[in-house]
Design a protein around this motif. Structure first.
Motif, PDB file in Angstrom:
ATOM      1  N   ILE A  18       0.811  -1.221   0.000  1.00 42.63           N
ATOM      2  CA  ILE A  18       0.000   0.000   0.000  1.00 42.63           C
ATOM      3  C   ILE A  18       0.844   1.271   0.000  1.00 42.63           C
ATOM      4  O   ILE A  18       0.534   2.224  -0.713  1.00 42.63           O
ATOM      5  CB  ILE A  18      -1.002  -0.014   1.173  1.00 42.63           C
ATOM      6  CG1 ILE A  18      -2.039  -1.118   0.926  1.00 42.63           C
ATOM      7  CG2 ILE A  18      -1.677   1.336   1.353  1.00 42.63           C
ATOM      8  CD1 ILE A  18      -3.004  -1.352   2.059  1.00 42.63           C
ATOM      9  N   GLU A  19       1.928   1.290   0.746  1.00 41.79           N
ATOM     10  CA  GLU A  19       2.761   2.498   0.809  1.00 41.79           C
ATOM     11  C   GLU A  19       3.347   2.832  -0.562  1.00 41.79           C
ATOM     12  O   GLU A  19       3.309   3.980  -1.004  1.00 41.79           O
ATOM     13  CB  GLU A  19       3.876   2.316   1.831  1.00 41.79           C
ATOM     14  CG  GLU A  19       4.659   3.593   2.087  1.00 41.79           C
ATOM     15  CD  GLU A  19       5.668   3.449   3.215  1.00 41.79           C
ATOM     16  OE1 GLU A  19       6.677   4.177   3.172  1.00 41.79           O
ATOM     17  OE2 GLU A  19       5.458   2.631   4.131  1.00 41.79           O
ATOM     18  N   GLU A  20       3.870   1.834  -1.259  1.00 45.79           N
ATOM     19  CA  GLU A  20       4.434   2.068  -2.582  1.00 45.79           C
ATOM     20  C   GLU A  20       3.341   2.441  -3.586  1.00 45.79           C
ATOM     21  O   GLU A  20       3.535   3.307  -4.437  1.00 45.79           O
ATOM     22  CB  GLU A  20       5.199   0.833  -3.052  1.00 45.79           C
ATOM     23  CG  GLU A  20       6.056   1.095  -4.265  1.00 45.79           C
ATOM     24  CD  GLU A  20       6.973  -0.064  -4.618  1.00 45.79           C
ATOM     25  OE1 GLU A  20       7.594   0.017  -5.693  1.00 45.79           O
ATOM     26  OE2 GLU A  20       7.058  -1.035  -3.850  1.00 45.79           O
ATOM     27  N   LEU A  21       2.181   1.812  -3.478  1.00 42.17           N
ATOM     28  CA  LEU A  21       1.053   2.151  -4.343  1.00 42.17           C
ATOM     29  C   LEU A  21       0.648   3.604  -4.142  1.00 42.17           C
ATOM     30  O   LEU A  21       0.475   4.353  -5.108  1.00 42.17           O
ATOM     31  CB  LEU A  21      -0.139   1.229  -4.062  1.00 42.17           C
ATOM     32  CG  LEU A  21      -1.445   1.587  -4.761  1.00 42.17           C
ATOM     33  CD1 LEU A  21      -1.302   1.555  -6.272  1.00 42.17           C
ATOM     34  CD2 LEU A  21      -2.557   0.670  -4.297  1.00 42.17           C
ATOM     35  N   ASN A  22       0.526   4.027  -2.895  1.00 41.55           N
ATOM     36  CA  ASN A  22       0.151   5.412  -2.621  1.00 41.55           C
ATOM     37  C   ASN A  22       1.189   6.393  -3.152  1.00 41.55           C
ATOM     38  O   ASN A  22       0.831   7.477  -3.632  1.00 41.55           O
ATOM     39  CB  ASN A  22      -0.068   5.613  -1.122  1.00 41.55           C
ATOM     40  CG  ASN A  22      -1.418   5.108  -0.677  1.00 41.55           C
ATOM     41  OD1 ASN A  22      -2.369   5.077  -1.446  1.00 41.55           O
ATOM     42  ND2 ASN A  22      -1.510   4.689   0.574  1.00 41.55           N
ATOM     43  N   ALA A  23       2.465   6.032  -3.110  1.00 40.01           N
ATOM     44  CA  ALA A  23       3.520   6.895  -3.653  1.00 40.01           C
ATOM     45  C   ALA A  23       3.346   7.049  -5.167  1.00 40.01           C
ATOM     46  O   ALA A  23       3.480   8.157  -5.710  1.00 40.01           O
ATOM     47  CB  ALA A  23       4.891   6.332  -3.320  1.00 40.01           C
ATOM     48  N   MET A  24       3.017   5.953  -5.854  1.00 38.10           N
ATOM     49  CA  MET A  24       2.792   6.010  -7.306  1.00 38.10           C
ATOM     50  C   MET A  24       1.594   6.899  -7.641  1.00 38.10           C
ATOM     51  O   MET A  24       1.641   7.705  -8.574  1.00 38.10           O
ATOM     52  CB  MET A  24       2.545   4.609  -7.866  1.00 38.10           C
ATOM     53  CG  MET A  24       3.745   3.736  -7.892  1.00 38.10           C
ATOM     54  SD  MET A  24       3.271   2.113  -8.540  1.00 38.10           S
ATOM     55  CE  MET A  24       4.794   1.237  -8.322  1.00 38.10           C
ATOM     56  N   LEU A  25       0.524   6.733  -6.876  1.00 35.45           N
ATOM     57  CA  LEU A  25      -0.676   7.542  -7.120  1.00 35.45           C
ATOM     58  C   LEU A  25      -0.408   9.011  -6.813  1.00 35.45           C
ATOM     59  O   LEU A  25      -0.906   9.900  -7.510  1.00 35.45           O
ATOM     60  CB  LEU A  25      -1.848   7.006  -6.301  1.00 35.45           C
ATOM     61  CG  LEU A  25      -2.309   5.594  -6.675  1.00 35.45           C
ATOM     62  CD1 LEU A  25      -3.427   5.134  -5.745  1.00 35.45           C
ATOM     63  CD2 LEU A  25      -2.737   5.521  -8.131  1.00 35.45           C
ATOM     64  N   HIS A  26       0.389   9.275  -5.810  1.00 35.71           N
ATOM     65  CA  HIS A  26       0.751  10.655  -5.471  1.00 35.71           C
ATOM     66  C   HIS A  26       1.519  11.306  -6.624  1.00 35.71           C
ATOM     67  O   HIS A  26       1.271  12.465  -6.971  1.00 35.71           O
ATOM     68  CB  HIS A  26       1.572  10.694  -4.186  1.00 35.71           C
ATOM     69  CG  HIS A  26       1.948  12.074  -3.770  1.00 35.71           C
ATOM     70  ND1 HIS A  26       1.041  12.954  -3.216  1.00 35.71           N
ATOM     71  CD2 HIS A  26       3.122  12.739  -3.842  1.00 35.71           C
ATOM     72  CE1 HIS A  26       1.653  14.105  -2.956  1.00 35.71           C
ATOM     73  NE2 HIS A  26       2.909  13.996  -3.331  1.00 35.71           N
ATOM     74  N   GLU A  27       2.417  10.553  -7.252  1.00 28.91           N
ATOM     75  CA  GLU A  27       3.174  11.072  -8.393  1.00 28.91           C
ATOM     76  C   GLU A  27       2.271  11.401  -9.571  1.00 28.91           C
ATOM     77  O   GLU A  27       2.568  12.297 -10.355  1.00 28.91           O
ATOM     78  CB  GLU A  27       4.235  10.062  -8.828  1.00 28.91           C
ATOM     79  CG  GLU A  27       5.391   9.929  -7.865  1.00 28.91           C
ATOM     80  CD  GLU A  27       6.371   8.845  -8.278  1.00 28.91           C
ATOM     81  OE1 GLU A  27       6.359   8.422  -9.461  1.00 28.91           O
ATOM     82  OE2 GLU A  27       7.145   8.406  -7.414  1.00 28.91           O
ATOM     83  N   ALA A  28       1.161  10.690  -9.703  1.00 31.06           N
ATOM     84  CA  ALA A  28       0.227  10.892 -10.817  1.00 31.06           C
ATOM     85  C   ALA A  28      -0.938  11.800 -10.440  1.00 31.06           C
ATOM     86  O   ALA A  28      -1.901  11.922 -11.196  1.00 31.06           O
ATOM     87  CB  ALA A  28      -0.299   9.545 -11.294  1.00 31.06           C
ATOM     88  N   ARG A  29      -0.863  12.452  -9.300  1.00 31.30           N
ATOM     89  CA  ARG A  29      -1.999  13.219  -8.762  1.00 31.30           C
ATOM     90  C   ARG A  29      -2.536  14.278  -9.714  1.00 31.30           C
ATOM     91  O   ARG A  29      -3.714  14.587  -9.699  1.00 31.30           O
ATOM     92  CB  ARG A  29      -1.641  13.838  -7.418  1.00 31.30           C
ATOM     93  CG  ARG A  29      -0.599  14.925  -7.480  1.00 31.30           C
ATOM     94  CD  ARG A  29      -0.118  15.340  -6.090  1.00 31.30           C
ATOM     95  NE  ARG A  29       0.946  16.319  -6.135  1.00 31.30           N
ATOM     96  CZ  ARG A  29       2.236  16.043  -6.323  1.00 31.30           C
ATOM     97  NH1 ARG A  29       2.615  14.803  -6.497  1.00 31.30           N
ATOM     98  NH2 ARG A  29       3.134  16.997  -6.363  1.00 31.30           N
ATOM     99  N   GLN A  30      -1.692  14.840 -10.568  1.00 37.44           N
ATOM    100  CA  GLN A  30      -2.160  15.891 -11.482  1.00 37.44           C
ATOM    101  C   GLN A  30      -3.163  15.353 -12.494  1.00 37.44           C
ATOM    102  O   GLN A  30      -3.942  16.115 -13.065  1.00 37.44           O
ATOM    103  CB  GLN A  30      -0.988  16.539 -12.201  1.00 37.44           C
ATOM    104  CG  GLN A  30      -0.322  15.633 -13.229  1.00 37.44           C
ATOM    105  CD  GLN A  30       0.975  16.204 -13.735  1.00 37.44           C
ATOM    106  OE1 GLN A  30       1.930  16.348 -13.004  1.00 37.44           O
ATOM    107  NE2 GLN A  30       0.988  16.538 -15.018  1.00 37.44           N
ATOM    108  N   TYR A  31      -3.164  14.053 -12.728  1.00 39.18           N
ATOM    109  CA  TYR A  31      -4.066  13.438 -13.696  1.00 39.18           C
ATOM    110  C   TYR A  31      -5.283  12.782 -13.060  1.00 39.18           C
ATOM    111  O   TYR A  31      -6.246  12.478 -13.757  1.00 39.18           O
ATOM    112  CB  TYR A  31      -3.317  12.360 -14.494  1.00 39.18           C
ATOM    113  CG  TYR A  31      -2.114  12.867 -15.239  1.00 39.18           C
ATOM    114  CD1 TYR A  31      -2.247  13.721 -16.335  1.00 39.18           C
ATOM    115  CD2 TYR A  31      -0.830  12.496 -14.856  1.00 39.18           C
ATOM    116  CE1 TYR A  31      -1.137  14.184 -17.020  1.00 39.18           C
ATOM    117  CE2 TYR A  31       0.287  12.953 -15.547  1.00 39.18           C
ATOM    118  CZ  TYR A  31       0.121  13.792 -16.624  1.00 39.18           C
ATOM    119  OH  TYR A  31       1.218  14.252 -17.308  1.00 39.18           O
TER     120      TYR A  31
END
Length: 91
Positions: A18-31
């Protein structure tokens, strides 16, 4: 670059991803247009749905990265809603 609307469906079977998944989603937050997460405690999984409006290669790359996480499954459904680059710049 043209953008496309899609939904990424994610099932997390291993909590340590979950932590790594949330980091990936955070990086894509603009989309990301929206996110819904449902903890399904009786089964020990989390079900996450991500609505995204991004260039198709960005969506594919994100979905691929998510799908490579241990204990995580991801599938993407694309809409036929495509916004040409000129219109996308105005948003």
């Amino acid at each position: 670059m043209d953008t496309r609307v899609a939904v990424i469906s994610i099932i997390v079977e291993q909590e340590d991803a979950i932590e790594e998944l949330n980091a990936m989603l955070h990086e894509a937050r603009q989309y990301i247009v929206g996110r819904m997460g449902i903890p399904y405690r009786p089964k020990g999984i989390s079900i996450i749905s991500i609505a995204i409006d991004a260039p198709q290669n960005t969506i594919s790359a994100l979905s691929g990265k998510i799908g490579r996480l241990k204990g995580v499954s991801a599938k993407t459904a694309y809409s036929n809603v495509i916004t040409p680059a000129e219109e996308g710049a105005e948003q």
